[in-house]
Design a protein around this motif. Structure first.
Motif, mmCIF file in Angstrom:
data_model
loop_
_atom_site.group_PDB
_atom_site.id
_atom_site.type_symbol
_atom_site.label_atom_id
_atom_site.label_comp_id
_atom_site.label_asym_id
_atom_site.label_seq_id
_atom_site.Cartn_x
_atom_site.Cartn_y
_atom_site.Cartn_z
ATOM 1 N N LEU A 100 44.143 51.805 14.180
ATOM 2 C CA LEU A 100 44.888 50.974 15.114
ATOM 3 C C LEU A 100 46.389 51.129 14.890
ATOM 4 O O LEU A 100 47.166 51.196 15.844
ATOM 5 C CB LEU A 100 44.473 49.509 14.961
ATOM 6 C CG LEU A 100 44.754 48.577 16.149
ATOM 7 C CD1 LEU A 100 44.073 49.096 17.404
ATOM 8 C CD2 LEU A 100 44.295 47.163 15.838
ATOM 9 N N THR A 101 46.803 51.201 13.628
ATOM 10 C CA THR A 101 48.215 51.427 13.335
ATOM 11 C C THR A 101 48.570 52.906 13.436
ATOM 12 O O THR A 101 49.700 53.254 13.780
ATOM 13 C CB THR A 101 48.565 50.886 11.934
ATOM 14 O OG1 THR A 101 48.397 49.461 11.939
ATOM 15 C CG2 THR A 101 49.998 51.196 11.544
ATOM 16 N N GLY A 103 47.435 54.852 15.726
ATOM 17 C CA GLY A 103 47.620 55.105 17.150
ATOM 18 C C GLY A 103 46.543 55.954 17.769
ATOM 19 O O GLY A 103 46.760 56.587 18.820
ATOM 20 N N ASP A 106 46.079 57.006 21.748
ATOM 21 C CA ASP A 106 47.329 57.031 22.503
ATOM 22 C C ASP A 106 47.695 58.485 22.778
ATOM 23 O O ASP A 106 47.895 59.268 21.857
ATOM 24 C CB ASP A 106 48.437 56.353 21.691
ATOM 25 C CG ASP A 106 49.712 56.125 22.499
ATOM 26 O OD1 ASP A 106 49.992 56.932 23.407
ATOM 27 O OD2 ASP A 106 50.422 55.150 22.225
ATOM 28 N N GLY A 111 51.228 55.169 19.404
ATOM 29 C CA GLY A 111 50.532 53.945 19.035
ATOM 30 C C GLY A 111 51.418 52.740 19.251
ATOM 31 O O GLY A 111 52.516 52.835 19.804
ATOM 32 N N TYR A 112 50.973 51.579 18.774
ATOM 33 C CA TYR A 112 51.783 50.376 18.986
ATOM 34 C C TYR A 112 53.072 50.416 18.185
ATOM 35 O O TYR A 112 54.110 49.931 18.628
ATOM 36 C CB TYR A 112 50.979 49.114 18.659
ATOM 37 C CG TYR A 112 50.799 48.819 17.190
ATOM 38 C CD1 TYR A 112 51.843 48.307 16.416
ATOM 39 C CD2 TYR A 112 49.583 49.053 16.555
ATOM 40 C CE1 TYR A 112 51.684 48.036 15.071
ATOM 41 C CE2 TYR A 112 49.415 48.791 15.211
ATOM 42 C CZ TYR A 112 50.465 48.284 14.471
ATOM 43 O OH TYR A 112 50.309 48.021 13.135
ATOM 44 N N ARG A 115 55.704 52.666 19.907
ATOM 45 C CA ARG A 115 56.164 52.005 21.136
ATOM 46 C C ARG A 115 57.029 50.794 20.799
ATOM 47 O O ARG A 115 58.030 50.516 21.467
ATOM 48 C CB ARG A 115 54.959 51.594 21.983
ATOM 49 C CG ARG A 115 54.187 52.786 22.546
ATOM 50 C CD ARG A 115 52.879 52.366 23.185
ATOM 51 N NE ARG A 115 52.159 53.523 23.698
ATOM 52 C CZ ARG A 115 52.336 54.053 24.890
ATOM 53 N NH1 ARG A 115 53.216 53.500 25.721
ATOM 54 N NH2 ARG A 115 51.651 55.114 25.281
ATOM 55 N N HIS A 277 38.855 52.962 21.012
ATOM 56 C CA HIS A 277 40.258 52.729 20.671
ATOM 57 C C HIS A 277 41.060 52.374 21.924
ATOM 58 O O HIS A 277 40.643 52.696 23.036
ATOM 59 C CB HIS A 277 40.863 53.977 20.014
ATOM 60 C CG HIS A 277 40.269 54.303 18.689
ATOM 61 N ND1 HIS A 277 39.275 55.255 18.540
ATOM 62 C CD2 HIS A 277 40.504 53.800 17.450
ATOM 63 C CE1 HIS A 277 38.931 55.326 17.262
ATOM 64 N NE2 HIS A 277 39.655 54.449 16.579
ATOM 65 N N PRO A 278 42.215 51.726 21.751
ATOM 66 C CA PRO A 278 43.057 51.433 22.913
ATOM 67 C C PRO A 278 43.597 52.709 23.543
ATOM 68 O O PRO A 278 43.742 53.741 22.880
ATOM 69 C CB PRO A 278 44.206 50.598 22.311
ATOM 70 C CG PRO A 278 43.674 50.074 21.017
ATOM 71 C CD PRO A 278 42.747 51.130 20.501
ATOM 72 N N ASP A 280 46.831 54.225 26.291
ATOM 73 C CA ASP A 280 48.289 54.036 26.335
ATOM 74 C C ASP A 280 48.656 52.616 26.755
ATOM 75 O O ASP A 280 49.539 51.985 26.151
ATOM 76 C CB ASP A 280 48.910 55.038 27.318
ATOM 77 C CG ASP A 280 48.778 56.480 26.834
ATOM 78 O OD1 ASP A 280 47.971 56.723 25.922
ATOM 79 O OD2 ASP A 280 49.479 57.352 27.369
ATOM 80 N N TYR A 283 47.942 50.082 23.937
ATOM 81 C CA TYR A 283 48.931 50.085 22.868
ATOM 82 C C TYR A 283 50.271 49.496 23.327
ATOM 83 O O TYR A 283 50.956 48.824 22.543
ATOM 84 C CB TYR A 283 49.135 51.500 22.333
ATOM 85 C CG TYR A 283 48.079 51.927 21.341
ATOM 86 C CD1 TYR A 283 47.955 51.274 20.112
ATOM 87 C CD2 TYR A 283 47.202 52.971 21.621
ATOM 88 C CE1 TYR A 283 46.982 51.658 19.198
ATOM 89 C CE2 TYR A 283 46.230 53.365 20.704
ATOM 90 C CZ TYR A 283 46.124 52.703 19.497
ATOM 91 O OH TYR A 283 45.156 53.071 18.586
ATOM 92 N N GLU A 284 50.639 49.748 24.574
ATOM 93 C CA GLU A 284 51.888 49.170 25.070
ATOM 94 C C GLU A 284 51.787 47.648 25.112
ATOM 95 O O GLU A 284 52.731 46.935 24.765
ATOM 96 C CB GLU A 284 52.205 49.709 26.464
ATOM 97 C CG GLU A 284 53.526 49.230 27.045
ATOM 98 C CD GLU A 284 54.736 49.636 26.207
ATOM 99 O OE1 GLU A 284 55.683 48.823 26.118
ATOM 100 O OE2 GLU A 284 54.743 50.737 25.636
#
Length: 306
Positions: A100-101, A103, A106, A111-112, A115, A277-278, A280, A283-284
């Protein structure tokens, strides 16, 4: 018609009624079993990125196997590269934890955390450097271990903000081991050990850096999009979030950022093509959620003042 035959007809009719009433239950159980098997298969598949995921979010040639039997993870050495020069940056961010960290999912690879750094630079005019040590599949034992590596120690000790996501793979390990018979007792047995490991991680970070705000990212349900009927996992994810929050917020300078509702209530698809996973947009949205909490606590302003 003999009395014996009458009783036989009555018995067969009664048996038929019972079978008809049980059939929907059996069909439901069969469907549910198939869903659980598919969910477990998805979790196994997503333990390591497939070729499509790798080619779109990472440097494919940098993926190698980490044989640490305590971690059981895949390591991307590219995750340890410095994204921006830290010497001249106004704000130094360090990322720790799991996919998750990192990314994963994405298409930009940001990743977050990437961004978030871009958003902060645009909104404040401050320069932001990012050193991201997160790795796909990482669990708490290996995260604790890398906090003793020289480069990680140095980065964490110099960080202005530390962003971390961990616990999802610890949770999914329990789910995968008991996916045909998910019981709260299985998670309660793991809970105590997990809390001890997370507490050790927090103390280790604070031994390296006593001042930097720690931003801990909560969990979402990665199976929500594909398996909405498996409500046990949803309940467990929410309970795990509660465990994470109560553990990390024992540190007064740690902020727990919930993301569960972002993926649970938004109509738009926020998942990557792996449905785990998320994407784009996901993550935004996470980056904006984290930035909101940073602003609420005046974290960025306090760093700039210093």
């Amino acid at each position: 018609m003999s009395k014996k035959n009458i009783w036989l007809i009555v018995f067969l009719a009664f048996a038929g009624v019972i079978l008809l009433s049980i059939k929907p239950i059996m069909d439901h159980r069969s469907q549910r079993l198939n869903e659980l098997k598919q969910a477990a298969s998805m979790m196994v598949v997503n333990e390591v990125p497939n070729e499509t995921v790798i080619s779109s979010i990472a440097e494919k040639n940098d993926i190698k196997e980490d044989l640490d039997e305590n971690a059981e993870e895949k390591v991307d050495e590219g995750s340890k590269k410095e994204n921006t020069s830290t010497e001249e940056a106004d704000i130094k961010m360090v990322g720790l934890g799991d996919s998750l960290t990192k990314g994963s999912g994405d298409s930009t690879g940001k990743g977050y955390i990437g961004r978030l750094s871009t958003n902060i630079e645009q909104d404040t005019g401050s320069s932001v450097s990012v050193q991201n040590y997160a790795v796909h599949g990482r669990r708490t034992p290996k995260l604790y271990k890398i906090l003793f590596e020289d480069d990680v120690e140095k980065s964490v000790s110099e960080a202005d903000v530390i962003l971390m996501s961990i616990g999802g793979n610890d949770l999914m390990k329990v789910v995968k081991e008991h996916f045909l018979d998910l019981q709260m007792a299985d998670f309660q047995r793991e809970q105590s050990d997990y809390v001890d490991r997370l507490d050790k991680i927090m103390k280790r970070i604070r031994s390296l850096n006593s001042d930097a705000p720690i931003i801990f990212i909560g969990l979402y349900n990665p199976l929500l999009e594909s398996f909405q009927s498996i409500t046990e996992i949803d309940q467990i994810v929410q309970r795990w979030n509660g465990i994470n929050q109560s553990t990390v917020e024992k540190d007064e300078n740690t902020t727990f950022v919930p993301v569960y509702e972002l993926f649970n209530s938004v109509d738009e698809n926020l998942f990557f093509e792996d449905q785990f996973h998320p994407n784009d947009d996901g993550y935004e949205l996470m980056a904006r959620q984290i930035q909101y909490h940073l602003n609420q606590d005046d974290i960025i302003d306090d760093i700039q003042v210093e």
